[in-house]
Motif scaffolding. Structure first.
Motif: not given
Length: 520
Positions: A227-233, A356-363, A490-497
């Motif tokens: 999910r996080l990889a998809l959000q960055v892409a 950060d300039r590109v916009g992917t830094g926070p994710l 998940q948004q915070l980077g944990y693998e949680a379900y």
């Protein structure tokens, strides 16, 4: 009251690099830039006509329902992220290229703007005229002078105009674009995407060189990592990929990792893993090319160019053990296509600044490392013969099966729901996962042994003491609180379900055959 126009014009100056190309090449680049601009405006719900005028592009943008100022701001946002744009300006007015008329119109447009302020007049001429640029600057500057003061070094207002043989165009602000080359003129490549800082910035840098980029993610952790990889892409696709339709392929690499662990020595695991990733990326590129060939043979228009010319990675020399120069040489040999490494000489702090300039830094800051599978000492200068020896026991059919079963995502079509629901729920408890009861009022007297109790408000506030290297399965009485909490984690980077169906479904699953879990 000034007349409110139904449209306004924007002057786009292509990146300086484009102007240095041969005439025929310039025409190709400009055509692609025009198409990308139209697509970028359309994606933001705007309509505009793009025409060439000498070395400039002129965009006539229709004012949207939310008004001219909001429309201008949206146009500014699109063009500031359009590769191939050097700078752009909103047109304030035009007139015939005659000195007297330039002075008259310029005074009408700018007299109130410069009143009581420091100003400068800047003129750029193209073609032949009976006057020089400095003549325009002096005459218009003098006409604006009463009530204002000329300051060529530090003006508060810049009165700018460009004069060609057909007209003079006035504007007051020159806004920068990202430069580079129009996306799609440099060929096509497949970027290995982890979701972290490096891979996203590497892809962006080569997109800036006009290369059309698709992505491949190798899933070693659970579904949430995808999910996080998809959000960055998705950020790269939505913000920077106007004119193209990038895809992300997700390849489950769990069986591939198990195979190499059983066949290779631990000190070579990292090198062998990277080599297997390049082989898989090559195989995906081969299939993309074959699909384009088949479409062409059948008389169907291919959506993309047929060739996938290169692979892209975010490797930087010395950043980790597998990225020493000796290891990079051995890893590179596994690919049949060129492997482009635009970050190879960059420091991590520089890469994060770019992200950060590109916009992917926070994710990317939330992405945990999943490719670091080695234990103990790792090889920092792998010898080709020893790598070959470690790979002899690999079962390449495992790699082929992983590639064949990949998932494909059309990034532009992904919605917010697509980026949440498929990754949120689980129907079983993965090996090694920790159960978390996040019920606000307890679980009604039933709770599996070893369960951690963390109420949902604590999880939602980010105050829980959780290990980012662990996997968590959340549950509550009805499954509603756990779903919300799992999404936040998940948004915070944990693998949680969240366990689908809540506490009753989890109880049925565990009491039906999970001997390691008993009710307390």
């Amino acid at each position: 009251m000034p007349e409110v126009r139904d449209s306004f014009d924007v002057v786009v100056r292509p990146a300086s690099e484009m102007t240095l190309k041969r005439r025929r090449t310039r025409q190709v680049l400009r055509r692609r830039l025009r198409a990308n601009i139209r697509d970028g405006l359309s994606r933001e719900g705007m309509t505009g006509r793009v025409a060439s005028r000498l070395s400039r592009l002129i965009i006539s943008v229709d004012v949207a329902d939310d008004g001219p100022e909001v429309t201008r701001e949206r146009v500014r946002d699109v063009l500031s992220r359009m590769f191939g744009v050097g700078s752009f300006s909103f047109t304030l007015g035009t007139c015939a290229p005659e000195l007297d008329e330039i002075v008259e119109v310029g005074r009408a447009l700018f007299a109130s703007r410069v009143q009581g302020r420091r100003y400068a007049v800047r003129c750029k001429r193209m073609g032949r005229h009976a006057f020089r640029s400095v003549d325009v600057e002096r005459a218009l500057g003098a006409a604006l002078n009463p009530g204002a003061r000329v300051d060529l070094d530090d003006p508060e207002v810049t009165v700018a105009l460009e004069v060609d043989e057909e007209r003079a165009t006035f504007f007051s602000e020159r806004m920068p674009g990202p430069g580079g080359l129009p996306l799609g003129v440099g060929g096509r490549a497949l970027a290995l995407m982890s979701g972290g800082y490096d891979s996203a910035v590497a892809a962006w840098m080569l997109m800036k060189r006009g290369i059309e980029v698709d992505f491949v993610f190798f899933r070693i952790g659970g579904e949430a990592t995808e999910r996080l990889a998809l959000q960055v892409a998705k950020v790269l696709s939505d913000r920077w990929a106007a004119g193209t339709r990038p895809e992300l392929y997700s390849v489950d690499f769990g069986a591939v990792v198990d195979d190499l662990r059983a066949s290779a020595g631990p000190s070579h695991w990292q090198v062998v893993l990277k080599r297997q990733m390049l082989r898989a990326a090559d195989a995906l590129a081969d299939e993309a090319e074959a699909a384009s060939e088949q479409a062409a043979a059948a008389g169907r228009p291919a959506r993309r160019w047929r060739q996938v010319d290169a692979l892209i990675t975010g490797e930087s020399v010395g950043q980790v053990s597998s990225q020493t120069l000796g290891n990079l040489r051995v890893i590179h040999d596994a690919a049949r296509r060129p492997v482009l490494r635009p970050l190879v000489g960059m420091d991590k702090t520089d890469i994060i600044a770019y992200a950060d300039r590109v916009g992917t830094g926070p994710l990317s800051a939330r992405v945990r490392e999943s490719c670091a599978i080695a234990v103990g000492r790792t090889e920092t200068r792998a010898h080709p013969d020893r790598v070959a020896a470690n790979e002899r026991g690999l079962h390449q059919e495992v790699l082929r099966d992983a590639v064949a079963q990949r998932r494909a995502y059309a990034l532009r079509a992904l919605t917010s729901a697509d980026l949440v629901l498929p990754f949120l729920f689980t129907d079983d408890v993965p090996d090694g996962a920790e159960l978390v009861d996040c019920s606000v009022d307890g679980a009604g007297g039933w709770r599996p042994a070893g369960t951690r109790v963390v109420p949902a408000p604590t999880l939602l506030a980010g105050r829980a003491d959780l290990d980012k290297d662990a996997t968590y399965v959340l549950f509550c009485r009805f499954g509603t609180q756990s779903a919300h909490a799992a999404e936040v984690l998940q948004q915070l980077g944990y693998e949680a379900y969240a366990f689908r169906g809540g506490m009753p479904a989890l109880r049925r699953a565990l009491e039906g055959g999970s001997p390691g879990r008993v009710a307390s």
